[in-house]
Structure formats: C-alpha cells, structure tokens
Design a protein around this motif. Structure first.
Motif, PDB file in Angstrom:
ATOM      1  N   PHE A  47      -1.697  -5.569  -0.742  1.00 46.00           N
ATOM      2  CA  PHE A  47      -1.893  -5.121   0.639  1.00 46.00           C
ATOM      3  C   PHE A  47      -3.379  -5.005   0.984  1.00 46.00           C
ATOM      4  N   VAL A  75       0.073  -8.696   2.106  1.00 46.76           N
ATOM      5  CA  VAL A  75       0.617  -8.015   3.281  1.00 46.76           C
ATOM      6  C   VAL A  75      -0.589  -7.457   4.049  1.00 46.76           C
ATOM      7  N   ARG A 116      -2.575  -5.641   7.214  1.00 52.31           N
ATOM      8  CA  ARG A 116      -2.430  -4.598   8.235  1.00 52.31           C
ATOM      9  C   ARG A 116      -2.787  -5.158   9.604  1.00 52.31           C
ATOM     10  N   LYS A 160       1.778  -7.345   9.247  1.00 42.99           N
ATOM     11  CA  LYS A 160       2.648  -6.223   9.635  1.00 42.99           C
ATOM     12  C   LYS A 160       1.923  -5.385  10.677  1.00 42.99           C
ATOM     13  N   ARG A 167       0.565  -2.132  12.557  1.00 48.20           N
ATOM     14  CA  ARG A 167      -0.006  -0.950  11.912  1.00 48.20           C
ATOM     15  C   ARG A 167       1.071   0.081  11.589  1.00 48.20           C
ATOM     16  N   ASP A 182       4.363  -0.513  10.947  1.00 51.32           N
ATOM     17  CA  ASP A 182       5.130  -0.958   9.776  1.00 51.32           C
ATOM     18  C   ASP A 182       4.299  -0.826   8.500  1.00 51.32           C
ATOM     19  N   TYR A 183       3.037  -1.219   8.641  1.00 53.93           N
ATOM     20  CA  TYR A 183       2.153  -1.204   7.467  1.00 53.93           C
ATOM     21  C   TYR A 183       2.030   0.200   6.875  1.00 53.93           C
ATOM     22  N   LYS A 199       4.268   1.218   4.021  1.00 54.57           N
ATOM     23  CA  LYS A 199       4.312   0.274   2.898  1.00 54.57           C
ATOM     24  C   LYS A 199       4.622   0.897   1.549  1.00 54.57           C
ATOM     25  N   GLU A 244      -2.483  -1.078  -2.538  1.00 53.66           N
ATOM     26  CA  GLU A 244      -3.703  -1.384  -1.799  1.00 53.66           C
ATOM     27  C   GLU A 244      -4.927  -0.882  -2.580  1.00 53.66           C
TER      28      GLU A 244
END
Ligand SMILES: *Cc1c(COP(=O)(O)O)cnc(C)c1O
Length: 300
Positions: free
Chosen positions: A63, A88, A90, A114, A116, A118-119, A122, A143
């Motif tokens: 991420f 993934v 942001r 994704k 913000r 949804d992110y 995570k 991340e």
C-alpha cells in the motif's frame, strides 16, 4: 542481505564549520547509494517479506500514496526477483500519474486505486478478504513495512555498521519502523534521534507497538522539523538542501532526509550536542521523490 543490494553501505564523514569548530564529528551512512530506487531503508524493511515471497513463490501486495518511496522500492524489488506485485494506491486514479506511479507501472506493478475512504479501511478484515478474492494467494506488506518483520529488517541497518562508538544516530521518522529497528539493535550508549516528518504523529505510541517491549531510554523524538507536515516544504528547506549539496555533494530528498539533516545541523548550531560528540546521520534514500518537485527547484 538479499542480492538486490548493489554495494555495501558506506559511511562518509562531512566537514563544515558549525560542527568541526565545536569538535563534533558528523558522518552520513549512505543507504541512498545501495540501489538506484530500492534505496535506503526500504531494502532493509522489505527484506523478510521478500525472502518469504521468494520462498513461497508468492505475489506481493502492498500500500502507499502516489509519491510513495515504499511502492517504488517494492515494485523494483519484485521486478528484480520476478515476483508479481500489486500496489494499492490511496486516492482515485488521477488523469496524470505521478513519476512514482509511472515508475511502478514500468516495473510491472499492478496499481489498484482506492478512494481515501476505502483506503482507510485497508487493515480491516473485509478489505483484506477482498484482496484475497481478487488476487489470490499473496504476501501482504503493510504500508511502509510497519510491522515486526519490518523492524527486524531495519535492525540490520545498525548491524551493518562496524563502528559502535557513535554518541548519536539520527534518522528520519515516517512510520517509525526504521527507528524501531535501530532501537532494537543499537548499543545503549548510543542515543537514537528520530526526526518526525509528520505533524502531530505520536511516535512513542508507534515505537511501543512495533517493539512490543518496554521502551528503552536511549532515544528521543524530535518533532519540530516537519516544515508544515508530510511532504510539505519551505524555501528555507530547499535552500538548505541546495547548499548541502554544494558543500558535500550529497543529494537529500525533501520529504525525509532533507528535514533530518536540517534538524541535525540546526541542533548543532544551537549547541544541543556536547563537544566531542560523534553523530551518524542515516541517509535513508528516497531521492526518487524529488521528481515531484518543479524542474530547477534543486541543483541536482
Ligand atoms: C520511507 C522512508 C522513511 C521512513 O521510514 P519509516 O521506517 O517509515 O519511519 C525515511 N526516509 C526515507 C527516504 C524513506 O523513503
């Protein structure tokens, strides 16, 4: 270390009036020179994740934001080892990809954008389950490598230093994984100074989470050199970086190492360090991030 590292990390002593005049020695561990993009601390933080992915011949999912050094490093490392990888990202897919994301695509990383909202989910079970359904078996890297495995990898940074007589070791702090690794491995006679690049981040809380043990006392979080917050900058910071390059021929990045170096030199000028101190600043790399600056901002 895995064989992605091109060379051994070298330590360069730098000389200038503010410290030499006060009998303080300042050296820089050049992790930025280990690899063109899997630079700096990322090689170390990724180590155990990559090792596992290679053993299991598994793809990697991780991420980051549009300028993430972590995404760029993961993309380059996975390419090097022939591993599939998903980043993934942001935020919604922009019309114009950042230099970092273009780099990731060129290295074969699949980008999954994704929102913000949804992110921010995570780490939740549902989000992770969906990743599994969409991409199948994979090794998940949090991340920035923020995890115990990331800390174990980062601890190797200190183990690669032969000289154990530094009074201070300085590093920039994002997720605090690197700082936790240094704290885990460094001798108690060395004080670790972590320069937070985020405004209002509770670094102590992160260190406690990452180390899972009572915190040692040989560290200090320096939180007044964030220059407005993450990836924010001022003319003063940019001038400092240009002058530092003119004098020492060492390029810094504006998100992390520029702020740490500015802070360390400023604290030297303010007399924070005792005479006879030996300071090691860790150049954690991240130079690809400077590509997001307007051309001509930096001299290098
Ligand atoms: C990612 C990064 C950091 C932050 O390291 P953490 O382990 O997340 O604290 C520091 N410097 C550079 C250049 C980075 O790219």
């Amino acid at each position: 270390m895995l064989d992605i590292q091109h060379t051994e990390a070298v330590i360069r002593e730098v000389y200038d009036e503010p410290w030499c005049g006060n009998n303080i020695a300042l050296s820089i561990l050049r992790l930025d020179a280990l690899h063109p993009t899997v630079s700096g601390n990322k090689i170390y933080k990724l180590h155990y994740f990559l090792q596992k992915a290679i053993q299991q011949r598994s793809m990697v999912i991780t991420f980051g934001g549009a300028y993430s050094n972590h995404l760029a490093a993961t993309a380059a490392a996975c390419r090097h080892y022939g591993l599939g990888c998903v980043g993934v990202v942001r935020g919604e897919e922009p019309g114009n990809l950042s230099p970092t994301l273009r780099y990731c695509l060129q290295r074969g990383m699949h980008l999954e954008f994704k929102s913000r909202k949804d992110y921010s989910q995570k780490e939740e079970g549902q989000f992770l389950e969906n990743l599994g359904l969409q991409f199948g078996e994979h090794i998940l890297i949090p991340e920035g490598g923020f995890s115990a495995a990331g800390v174990r990898g980062a601890a190797q940074i200190y183990n690669s230093i032969r000289d154990r007589s530094y009074t201070y070791i300085c590093c920039p702090v994002g997720t605090a994984t690197t700082m936790a690794g240094l704290l885990k491995s460094a001798s108690f006679s060395t004080e670790i100074l972590g320069y937070s690049v985020l405004k209002g981040l509770d670094v102590n809380e992160r260190l406690a989470f990452l180390l899972g043990t009572p915190l040692p006392e040989n560290y200090r979080v320096i939180s007044n050199y964030h220059f407005g917050g993450y990836a924010k900058k001022t003319d003063d910071l940019i001038d400092f970086m240009n002058r530092f390059y003119d004098k020492h021929l060492i390029p810094l990045d504006f998100v992390y190492t520029g702020k740490m170096m500015y802070g360390a030199v400023d604290m030297i000028k303010q007399g924070y360090f005792k005479e006879g101190s030996r300071i090691l600043c860790i150049h954690t790399g991240g130079l690809q991030g400077n590509l997001s600056l307007a051309p001509g901002t930096l001299k290098y």
